[in-house]
Design an enzyme around this catalytic site. Structure first.
Site, PDB file in Angstrom:
ATOM      1  CB  ALA A  83      -0.744  -0.547   1.272  1.00 22.82           C
ATOM      2  N   GLY A  96       0.319   4.276  -6.845  1.00 26.34           N
ATOM      3  CA  GLY A  96       1.409   4.565  -6.959  1.00 26.34           C
ATOM      4  C   GLY A  96       1.614   4.013  -8.157  1.00 26.34           C
ATOM      5  CD  GLU A 103      -2.183  -2.484  -6.897  1.00 29.04           C
ATOM      6  OE1 GLU A 103      -1.006  -2.937  -7.315  1.00 29.04           O
ATOM      7  OE2 GLU A 103      -2.614  -1.748  -6.513  1.00 29.04           O
TER       8      GLU A 103
END
Length: 218
Positions: A83, A96, A103
């Site tokens: 994360a 990111g 995901e």
């Protein structure tokens, strides 16, 4: 202990949740790369993996781990992923690395989400890390205008095309006090594929790499 060493501590600690004979959901990123290295040590004991990015798929295959298509698997026992930020309620910002949609799909078919992070990722309020939003290219400007209305300052992530052929808007300047509500509002904007808020499907287990080793919260 360096940040990378803390990531390694978290990645290897997640191996205890991998059951023999299972297909493992595998995420994306630098911490997950350590988990993939760990997973390779028991590759003969698992059936294989479902991966959330082309990069992770390549690494898994390179280590001799079979990668299954998500459509071939009804349910996964666990999904292991990192994360960019995580709060005390285990809501996360992810994306990111621009793999947020895949995901989110792999997380959705998993019984347990094991989040592996180093200790720099824990925050009181989400939003200091820019919130990624995957967008259909023709809707980029429209979605950006809607995100401004929600109080954000969106920036086009230039030169990045997702594995799904879309673009990313990174939303700056948000203090996200109600992650579930914001997740719903952004997902409702026409042209948004998904937002990198993982609040409706947060983490079940958090493994944090610290200078003292891996800290596990179940």
């Amino acid at each position: 202990m360096t940040q990378d060493e803390m990531k390694k501590e978290a990645g290897w600690a997640a191996l205890k949740y991998v059951e023999k004979g299972s297909i493992v959901g595998v995420g994306t990123g630098s911490t997950v790369n350590h988990f993939i290295d760990a997973l390779a040590t028991m590759k003969d004991d698992i059936k294989g993996a479902v991966s959330s990015s082309e990069a992770s798929t390549e690494k898994l295959k390179g280590l001799g781990i079979e990668v299954f298509d998500c459509n071939e698997v009804a349910m996964l026992d666990i999904y292991v992923d990192g994360a960019d930020e995580i709060n005390a309620s285990r809501d996360m910002i992810k994306g990111g690395g621009a793999a947020l949609t895949r995901e989110k799909i792999v997380a959705a078919i998993s019984e347990k989400f094991v989040c592996i992070v180093d200790n720099t990722k824990a925050v009181d309020v989400l939003g200091e890390f820019p919130l990624p939003v995957e967008v259909i290219p023709m809707a980029r400007s429209y979605v950006a205008r809607q995100l401004v209305k929600l109080g954000g300052d969106p920036a086009y992530r230039e030169g990045v095309i997702t594995d799904n052929g879309n673009v990313i808007l990174d939303v700056h300047g948000m203090k996200i006090t109600d992650p579930k509500d914001l997740e719903d509002k952004i997902n409702a904007i026409a042209g948004v594929v998904t937002v990198g808020l993982f609040a409706h499907r947060g983490a079940d287990i958090v493994i944090t790499g610290t200078p003292e080793g891996a800290k596990i919260e179940e």
